[in-house]
Design an enzyme around this catalytic site. Sequence first.
Site, PDB file in Angstrom:
ATOM      1  N   LYS A   1      44.116  48.498  22.770  1.00 39.56           N
ATOM      2  CA  LYS A   1      42.972  47.776  23.323  1.00 39.56           C
ATOM      3  C   LYS A   1      43.308  46.297  23.365  1.00 39.56           C
ATOM      4  O   LYS A   1      43.723  45.721  22.366  1.00 39.56           O
ATOM      5  CB  LYS A   1      41.771  48.029  22.420  1.00 39.56           C
TER       6      LYS A   1
ATOM      7  N   LEU B   1      43.172  53.390  30.461  1.00 40.84           N
ATOM      8  CA  LEU B   1      42.246  54.469  30.095  1.00 40.84           C
ATOM      9  C   LEU B   1      40.807  54.082  30.404  1.00 40.84           C
ATOM     10  O   LEU B   1      39.977  54.933  30.701  1.00 40.84           O
ATOM     11  CB  LEU B   1      42.347  54.767  28.599  1.00 40.84           C
TER      12      LEU B   1
ATOM     13  N   ASP C   1      28.078  49.182  16.277  1.00 37.99           N
ATOM     14  CA  ASP C   1      28.001  49.469  17.711  1.00 37.99           C
ATOM     15  C   ASP C   1      28.121  50.964  17.985  1.00 37.99           C
ATOM     16  O   ASP C   1      29.006  51.408  18.705  1.00 37.99           O
ATOM     17  CB  ASP C   1      29.083  48.665  18.448  1.00 37.99           C
TER      18      ASP C   1
ATOM     19  N   GLY D   1      36.191  48.519  28.563  1.00 35.65           N
ATOM     20  CA  GLY D   1      34.978  48.528  27.744  1.00 35.65           C
ATOM     21  C   GLY D   1      34.414  47.141  27.595  1.00 35.65           C
ATOM     22  O   GLY D   1      34.918  46.194  28.192  1.00 35.65           O
ATOM     23  N   GLY D   2      33.371  47.054  26.817  1.00 31.21           N
ATOM     24  CA  GLY D   2      32.693  45.780  26.600  1.00 31.21           C
ATOM     25  C   GLY D   2      33.635  44.714  26.062  1.00 31.21           C
ATOM     26  O   GLY D   2      33.521  43.557  26.394  1.00 31.21           O
ATOM     27  N   PHE D   3      34.590  45.119  25.245  1.00 32.78           N
ATOM     28  CA  PHE D   3      35.430  44.139  24.589  1.00 32.78           C
ATOM     29  C   PHE D   3      36.801  43.982  25.238  1.00 32.78           C
ATOM     30  O   PHE D   3      37.576  43.135  24.832  1.00 32.78           O
ATOM     31  CB  PHE D   3      35.602  44.489  23.119  1.00 32.78           C
ATOM     32  N   GLY D   4      37.133  44.813  26.186  1.00 33.15           N
ATOM     33  CA  GLY D   4      38.435  44.659  26.820  1.00 33.15           C
ATOM     34  C   GLY D   4      38.949  45.952  27.440  1.00 33.15           C
ATOM     35  O   GLY D   4      38.254  46.958  27.492  1.00 33.15           O
ATOM     36  N   ARG D   5      40.212  45.887  27.918  1.00 27.18           N
ATOM     37  CA  ARG D   5      40.806  47.030  28.601  1.00 27.18           C
ATOM     38  C   ARG D   5      41.597  47.870  27.603  1.00 27.18           C
ATOM     39  O   ARG D   5      42.228  47.341  26.703  1.00 27.18           O
ATOM     40  CB  ARG D   5      41.742  46.539  29.697  1.00 27.18           C
ATOM     41  N   VAL D   6      41.573  49.181  27.800  1.00 25.56           N
ATOM     42  CA  VAL D   6      42.274  50.081  26.884  1.00 25.56           C
ATOM     43  C   VAL D   6      43.380  50.823  27.641  1.00 25.56           C
ATOM     44  O   VAL D   6      43.144  51.365  28.724  1.00 25.56           O
ATOM     45  CB  VAL D   6      41.311  51.124  26.281  1.00 25.56           C
TER      46      VAL D   6
END
Length: 684
Positions: free
Chosen positions: A390, A367, A488, A370-375
Amino acid sequence: MLLKFPSFLLLLHLLLLLKLVASSPTEELNFTINGFSGANLTLDGVATVSSHGLLILTNNIVEQKGHAFHPSHLCFCRNHSDGSIPSFSTTFAFAIVPEFTNLGGNGLAFVITPSTDFSEAQPAQFLGLFNRSSNGRATNHVVAIELDTVLNVEFQDINNNHVGIDINGMRSNESSAAGYYADDTGELRNLTLISGKAMQVWVDYDGVDSMLNITLSPINEIGTPTTKPTKPLMSFTVNISAVLLDLPVHVGFSSATGSMTSSHYVLGWSFAMGVGHVQALPLDYSKLPTIPRLNLKRHRSRALGLWLAVASLVFVLLVTFVAFAAARWWSKYAELREDWEVEFGPHRFSYRDLFRATNGFGERELLGVGGFGRVYRGTLPNSGAEVAVKRVSHESRQGMREFVAEIASIGRLRHRNVVQLLGYCRRKGELLLVYDFVPNGSLDKYLHYGRAHKPALGWSQRFRIVKGVAAGLLYLHEEWEQVVVHRDIKASNVLLDSEMNAKLGDFGLARLYDHGINPHTTHVVGTMGYLSPELVRSGRATTATDVFAFGVFILEVACGRRPVEELAVGPQGEQLMLVDWVIENWREGSILDTVDAGLGGEYAREEAEMVLKLGLMCSHPHPEARPSMRLVVQYLEGRAALPELSPDYLYFRNLSLGYNEGFDDFVISYPSSVPSASIFSGEK
Ligand SMILES: *[C@@H]1O[C@H](CO)[C@@H](O)[C@H](O)[C@H]1NC(C)=O
Ligand SMILES: *[C@@H]1O[C@H](CO)[C@@H](O)[C@H](O)[C@H]1NC(C)=O
Ligand SMILES: *[C@@H]1O[C@H](CO)[C@@H](O)[C@H](O)[C@H]1NC(C)=O
Ligand SMILES: *[C@@H]1O[C@H](CO)[C@@H](O)[C@H](O)[C@H]1NC(C)=O
Ligand SMILES: *[C@@H]1O[C@H](CO)[C@@H](O)[C@H](O)[C@H]1NC(C)=O
Ligand SMILES: *[C@@H]1O[C@H](CO)[C@@H](O)[C@H](O)[C@H]1NC(C)=O
Ligand SMILES: *[C@@H]1O[C@H](CO)[C@@H](O)[C@H](O)[C@H]1NC(C)=O
Ligand SMILES: *[C@@H]1O[C@H](CO)[C@@H](O)[C@H](O)[C@H]1NC(C)=O
Ligand SMILES: *[C@@H]1O[C@H](CO)[C@@H](O)[C@H](O)[C@H]1NC(C)=O
Ligand SMILES: *[C@@H]1O[C@H](CO)[C@@H](O)[C@H](O)[C@H]1NC(C)=O
C-alpha cells in the site's frame, strides 16, 4: 497497629528472608541520598545501581519493569486525638534517556504503596504499578506521581510528555504538560522529559490543608545547585489518609518500558516526613552521579571520547559521501531513512525490493485505490511470498515516529482474522506498507458491486464473516498485550482469503492522520456512516467507537446496503440511514424485510434476526449501552442469549439529534475534502 495489616505475617516472613529487620511504621523519617552507592534500597525487576551510584530503574529492553523502595515502613496515620495527618516532602533528580532521540517509553513514577510486590503488575502504560484488572481499584491504596512519556488514549492522557497524579490507577486525577513556572518572569516554560537531561521533581504534601504540590525544574548542569521554582506546576487536594487507610507504606520508584524504551535514571533522592510543615533537605548536586550520554553505552575517558568523536565525524562524512553517491546512482530507489528507525530494522523493506516485487508498481498489479492510497500486488524477489503493498502519500513527518513504532508493534499481531502487516518502507512524502496478500479481495465488492457478475454471498458465508471479524476485533481489543483500536471498521477493510475467511485490515492507518497541526482541533478520521456520535463530538477513538462501527458493519452485511444510501426515488439528495431504516422496520414488526433481497429468502431466520438486533445494539448512540466485543462474540457463538430489546430502547429519533449536534465539530475539524453536511442528518 501492625496486626491490622492483613498480610503482615507474609510480609514479616518476606522481610526475614531478605534479612531486614521489620520495624514498626514510623511517622517521622528523614533521609537524603546523593548518589545511590551503598544505599539501602529494595530493588526488583531490571532495577540496579551502577558502580558510580546511578539508580537505573529500566534500561533499553522492551516490556520491562523496575522498582526501588526505601526499606522503612511509614504511616500517614491520622492522629486520633487531634485528627491531623503527617506531612511529607520529597525531591529527586532524574533523567530519562530514550534509546533514540525523541522516541522512548513509558515513564517513571514516585510511589507510595503498602505492598512492594509488583510481580503481577504490567509494564508499558501501567508503569509497573497495576495490571488491567487491578487498575483503578480503591483497594490498591497507591498514590503515584507519574512522569509519563507516552500518550495513552485509554487513560485519557493529555500528551506524551506530562506529569500526573495517579490515585489507585493510571487514569490521572490531575495532570499537566511537563514544565515549570520561571521565578523571574512567572511564565510557564516547557520541558521535554525524554530530552536525556537531568531534571528535578519536588512532591510536597501538607497534612493540614491536604494539599499535594508537584514542582518540576531542569537541572542546568550536574554540580550546580538548582533552586525550586516558587510556584508549583500543579496542586491537588487529596486526603492521603483516606487513600492509604493508615496502612504501613513504603516510598520509592517504579518505572517501565513498553514496545518503545528509555533508560530511566534516578540520581539522588531526599525525603522528610513529620507533623506540620516539613521540607526535604536539598540534594548535594556536587555528589550526584553523571548520566550516561545518549547511545554511548560504556564509560570512556575524555581523550578517548574526543578521538571517538573525531573518528566518528570522519566516518559519518565518509558514509554520507558514499550514501550520497549511491543515492544518485539509485535515485529511482531512493528511500527516506532516519536514525530512529534503526530499532525497526527487521520491519523495514527496501524500496528496490518492493519496486521489483510489483513490476515497478505497474498498473496491471494495481489491486485497488482506497481512502489512504493505492494498493499493489507483488511477489517478493527473495522469498517468493505474495504481498500487497500500500502506497500512502504522507508529506508531514509529524507523528511518523510514533506511527512507525506502532507498525513495529502491530507487526507482532497474529490472528487468523487479522491481516498480517509485514513491514514498511519510507520515501520522500510517501509511506509504503507491506501486508500479506489476501487473495479474494475486499468484502464490499461482494456486497455492493458483484451483483451483476457473481451470485450474492450466501447467508452462511456472511454469518461466518461476521463471526470472523468479531473474533479479530476481540483479539485487538482484549486479547493482545495492548489495546488496539481499529478506528476504521467497514466492509472495504475486511478482506477475504481463498476460503472466504474474513480478515481485518488497515488498522491504525487512520492514526497517521490524527496528529493535527493545531492541538486544539480534532481530526475525526474514519468513514461516514460508521462514526459514533461521541467520536464525532470528541474525536477520541475508543473500543466503544469500534463496536459502533462493527454494529453498522454487520447491518451492512445482513442487509446488503451501505450505511448511508442515496435514494433513487423521492426528492433529490434524500438519503437512507441504514440504522434508522432497520429500526423503523423492527418497530413495524418486519425486521426481516431488511435482509438482503439478493439472498432470495434463503437464510436462517433466527441468525439473521440476531445479527440485525445485535447490529442495532452495537450501534447504540450511548457508548455504555454497547456490548464489549467479548460479549458480542458470545452472542454470535450462541454462548449467550441476546437480551430482550425493544426498538424504543435505541431511541434512534433522539440519535438524529445527536448526529446534528456532533456535526458542527466534525465540519470544523475535518479536512475540506469531506462530503456535504447532509449525510449526517437523520431526517427522512
Ligand atoms: C544499610 O543497612 C544496614 C543494616 O540495616 C546498616 O548497617 C547500614 O549502615 C545501612 N547503610 C546505609 C547507607 O544506610
Ligand atoms: C497527636 O496530637 C496530640 C495533640 O496535638 C499530640 O499531643 C500527640 O503527640 C499526637 N500524637 C502523635 C502520635 O503524633
Ligand atoms: C493483577 O494484579 C493483582 C494484584 O495486584 C493480582 O491479584 C491479579 O491476579 C492480577 N491479574 C492479572 C490478570 O494478572
Ligand atoms: C482519582 O480518580 C479516580 C478515578 O480515576 C477516582 O475514583 C478517585 O476518587 C479520584 N481520587 C481523588 C482523590 O480525586
Ligand atoms: C508548551 O507545551 C504546550 C503543550 O504541549 C504547547 O501548547 C505550547 O505551545 C508549548 N510552548 C512552547 C513555548 O513551546
Ligand atoms: C502548595 O502550593 C500552594 C500555592 O502555591 C501554596 O500556597 C502551598 O503552601 C503549597 N503547599 C505545600 C505543601 O507546598
Ligand atoms: C481524611 O480521611 C480520614 C479517613 O477516611 C478521615 O477520618 C478524616 O476525617 C479525613 N480528614 C480530612 C481533613 O478530611
Ligand atoms: C525531619 O525533618 C523535619 C523538618 O523537615 C523535622 O521536623 C523532623 O523532626 C525530622 N525528623 C527526624 C526523625 O529527624
Ligand atoms: C476465492 O479464491 C479462490 C482461490 O483463489 C477461488 O477459487 C474462488 O473462486 C474465490 N471465490 C470467490 C467468490 O471469488
Ligand atoms: C427521545 O425522544 C422522544 C420523543 O421524541 C422522547 O419521548 C424520549 O423521552 C426521548 N428519549 C431520550 C432518552 O431522550
